[in-house]
Write an enzyme that holds these catalytic residues in place. Structure first.
Site, PDB file in Angstrom:
ATOM      1  N   ASP A  95      39.653  41.326  31.227  1.00 45.99           N
ATOM      2  CA  ASP A  95      40.477  42.159  32.037  1.00 45.99           C
ATOM      3  C   ASP A  95      41.929  42.624  31.505  1.00 45.99           C
ATOM      4  OD1 ASP A  95      38.571  41.367  33.917  1.00 45.99           O
ATOM      5  OD2 ASP A  95      39.605  39.430  34.525  1.00 45.99           O
ATOM      6  N   GLN A  96      42.222  43.649  32.298  1.00 46.36           N
ATOM      7  CA  GLN A  96      43.878  44.265  32.001  1.00 46.36           C
ATOM      8  C   GLN A  96      44.483  43.105  31.849  1.00 46.36           C
ATOM      9  OE1 GLN A  96      47.357  44.643  32.787  1.00 46.36           O
ATOM     10  NE2 GLN A  96      46.481  44.693  35.071  1.00 46.36           N
TER      11      GLN A  96
END
Ligand code: URA
Length: 230
Positions: free
Chosen positions: A101-102
């Site tokens: 994920d970011q």
């Protein structure tokens, strides 16, 4: 040896016609001489500059990157730099092995070998991924038992049993071999907790081992062999 326009187009993920325009604009040099011939033959041993940046024509079979928070694992994003932009790697050449994920940092593998991607992503191969997790609430005994016996996160099937290593009250290492969407966050949510920080520290026997956040290195032959053998 390959043609300069093709080599640059592949390395930089530009179209060949854009590369030719840049060559016409005298933005490319080979071995310290500005070139005008698009078809001049080059190899990884030549010193190629594009504007002020050296272009690396060497393609590695597998590389490990230490992804920082704020970089996304996709090929385009309107808001954040992608892994390919951030690490200056061509999405035409490299496949990501899974995603982070970011807001997750840590170990991400990229490979030019599509078959290896497939193999490492196959849950049946049971390649273990280690996640360091900082939690909002202290981890309970019951939560550990649930995670270790296979927690239900609302998918068709419950998660496979995980391993939990408790570091302190709110820090654990969660070891899983599946790669479902937001899996770690959803597993912790399912046991009534919340992930505050997430970092992937290991895939199979591979660790970041000195690769600083924001940098990358080629995997050694031994590391690639150990990934292939599972
Ligand atoms: N699980 C998550 O929830 N996020 C990641 O980035 C990786 C695994």
């Amino acid at each position: 040896m390959q043609r300069l326009d093709k080599a640059l187009a592949d390395a930089l993920n530009w179209t060949r016609s854009d590369i030719r325009n840049a060559i016409k604009q005298k933005r490319v040099s080979v071995n310290h001489h500005i070139v005008s011939d698009f078809g001049v033959k080059v190899s990884q041993h030549d010193h190629i500059m594009f504007d002020d940046e050296q272009v690396n024509l060497v393609h590695h079979e597998v590389i490990m990157v230490h992804k920082p928070i704020g970089v996304v694992c996709s090929s385009v994003d309107p808001k954040y730099p992608t892994v390919f932009e951030y690490f200056k790697l061509s999405p035409k050449l490299y496949h990501m092995v899974g995603r982070l994920d970011q807001d997750t940092s840590g170990l991400l593998l990229l490979t030019t070998n599509g078959q290896l991607t497939h193999q490492l992503m196959n849950p049946a191969k049971k390649v273990e991924k280690h996640y360091q997790v900082v939690l909002r609430e202290p981890i309970s005994h019951k939560a550990i038992q649930q995670l270790e016996s296979g927690v239900d996160i609302g998918d068709e099937k419950a998660c496979e049993p995980a391993k939990v290593v408790v570091m302190d009250a709110t820090t654990i290492v969660l070891i899983i071999h599946e790669g479902r969407y937001h899996q770690v966050k959803r597993m912790l949510q399912a046991v009534k907790n919340e992930v505050l920080e997430l970092h992937r520290s290991q895939i199979g026997s591979l660790t970041l081992d000195g690769v600083e956040v924001g940098s990358w290195r080629e995997c050694t032959k031994e590391e690639i062999m150990s990934l292939k053998q599972g």
